[in-house]
Design an enzyme around this catalytic site. Structure first.
Site, mmCIF file in Angstrom:
data_model
loop_
_atom_site.group_PDB
_atom_site.id
_atom_site.type_symbol
_atom_site.label_atom_id
_atom_site.label_comp_id
_atom_site.label_asym_id
_atom_site.label_seq_id
_atom_site.Cartn_x
_atom_site.Cartn_y
_atom_site.Cartn_z
ATOM 1 C CB SER A 8 -0.901 0.078 1.222
ATOM 2 O OG SER A 8 -1.341 1.191 1.425
ATOM 3 C CG HIS A 33 -3.815 -1.549 -1.433
ATOM 4 N ND1 HIS A 33 -5.110 -2.228 -2.097
ATOM 5 C CD2 HIS A 33 -4.240 -0.859 -0.630
ATOM 6 C CE1 HIS A 33 -6.101 -1.993 -1.219
ATOM 7 N NE2 HIS A 33 -5.771 -1.074 -0.363
ATOM 8 C CG HIS A 66 -9.365 0.084 -0.561
ATOM 9 N ND1 HIS A 66 -8.837 0.049 0.790
ATOM 10 C CD2 HIS A 66 -10.783 -0.282 -0.311
ATOM 11 C CE1 HIS A 66 -9.813 -0.197 1.569
ATOM 12 N NE2 HIS A 66 -10.772 0.015 1.080
ATOM 13 C CG MET A 68 -11.572 3.286 1.816
ATOM 14 S SD MET A 68 -9.943 3.334 3.105
ATOM 15 C CE MET A 68 -8.733 3.406 1.587
ATOM 16 C CG PHE A 143 -6.068 6.869 10.257
ATOM 17 C CD1 PHE A 143 -5.572 8.238 9.894
ATOM 18 C CD2 PHE A 143 -7.561 6.473 10.669
ATOM 19 C CE1 PHE A 143 -6.282 9.123 10.179
ATOM 20 C CE2 PHE A 143 -8.070 7.865 10.709
ATOM 21 C CZ PHE A 143 -7.541 9.249 10.585
ATOM 22 N N GLY A 144 -3.376 4.048 8.104
ATOM 23 C CA GLY A 144 -2.002 3.086 7.909
ATOM 24 C C GLY A 144 -1.779 2.736 9.495
HETATM 25 C C1 DX5 Z 1 -6.598 1.730 5.432
HETATM 26 C C2 DX5 Z 1 -5.995 1.227 3.956
HETATM 27 C C3 DX5 Z 1 -4.888 0.508 3.931
HETATM 28 C C4 DX5 Z 1 -3.612 0.953 4.682
HETATM 29 C C5 DX5 Z 1 -2.916 -0.296 5.351
HETATM 30 O O1 DX5 Z 1 -7.586 2.378 5.527
HETATM 31 O O2 DX5 Z 1 -7.274 0.613 3.254
HETATM 32 O O3 DX5 Z 1 -4.729 0.021 2.609
HETATM 33 O O4 DX5 Z 1 -2.631 1.619 4.002
HETATM 34 O O5 DX5 Z 1 -1.847 0.061 6.175
HETATM 35 P P1 DX5 Z 1 -1.141 -0.721 7.196
HETATM 36 O O6 DX5 Z 1 -0.597 -2.144 6.393
HETATM 37 O O7 DX5 Z 1 -0.135 0.008 7.667
HETATM 38 O O8 DX5 Z 1 -2.232 -1.244 8.263
HETATM 39 ZN ZN ZN Z 2 -6.525 -0.097 1.399
#
Ligand code: DX5
Ligand code: ZN
Length: 216
Positions: A8, A33, A66, A68, A143-144
């Site tokens: 991602s 991603h 993706h 959102m 959020f990541g």
């Molecule tokens: C969160 C995103 C994810 C995010 C994952 O809303 O959809 O794709 O980038 O990040 P990590 O791997 O750090 O949880």
């Molecule tokens: Zn995602």
């Protein structure tokens, strides 16, 4: 089939995006991603079309986008024109999901549907046969770097069973809090594609983490 790794770019260094895109090009990863957030469906804003255009210019692997965002129908053609190979919308954001899925396919893309952690997989029963991908959120989107929700394993079990019973062909992707500590368990529970942001881009050697995720 070996599972798919989709780094991602939300966790990439935005000031060095070309470098990080090239890193993924040269890695054993399969897809990019791309997380598009609108500040309405989720409490965060990531990046939009001009950034995706810049990414697409350098990326040599499929773009797994993706969304959102609320009302994704408004942008289906735009994301097709930008070179998205897979377009995933949220079940929770689509009133007429069947229509949205058909529109994604009519625009030449593969259609994915994402489920928030609280949404049961059973809501997809009557559309599963039409889907190319189901994305199971293993954190709340936005959020990541969040903590993986353990209940995801049960959802994967139920979705894999439903897919088998219906002889559906969709891939199962897991997104959020994925890393070397849970990748093996996720694939054992039926995940075909793993999204990882922080686990890859916060590592000292992202290339090594991608290789390890690939064989886990
Ligand atoms: C969160 C995103 C994810 C995010 C994952 O809303 O959809 O794709 O980038 O990040 P990590 O791997 O750090 O949880
Ligand atoms: Zn995602």
């Amino acid at each position: 089939m070996p599972h798919i790794i989709a780094p991602s770019l939300l966790a990439a260094d935005f000031a060095n995006m070309q470098r990080d895109v090239e890193l993924v090009n040269e890695s054993e990863a399969d897809w990019f991603h791309i997380d598009i957030m609108d500040g309405v469906f989720v409490p965060n804003i990531s990046y939009g079309m001009p950034v995706l255009k810049a990414i697409a210019k350098h990326a040599t692997k499929p773009l797994d986008v993706h969304l959102m965002i609320v009302d994704p129908d408004r942008y289906i053609k735009t994301f097709a024109d930008l070179g998205s190979e897979i377009l995933t919308v949220h079940y929770e954001a689509c009133t007429h999901l069947h229509r949205t899925v058909q529109a994604i396919k009519e625009n030449g893309m593969k259609a994915g549907v994402a489920l928030n952690p609280h949404t049961p997989v059973e809501v997809l029963r009557d559309i599963l046969a039409d889907l190319d991908l189901v994305l199971i959120m293993s954190v709340n989107p936005g959020f990541g770097g969040q903590k993986f929700i353990n209940r995801t394993y049960q959802k994967l079990n139920r979705l894999s069973t439903m897919r088998r019973e219906m002889n559906a062909k969709c891939l199962i992707e897991v997104d959020g809090g994925v890393g070397l500590n849970n990748s093996q368990q996720l694939t054992a529970h039926g995940a075909d594609a793993l999204v990882a942001g922080s686990a890859i881009f916060r590592a000292t050697s992202p290339l090594d983490v991608i290789s390890e995720l690939k064989v886990s």
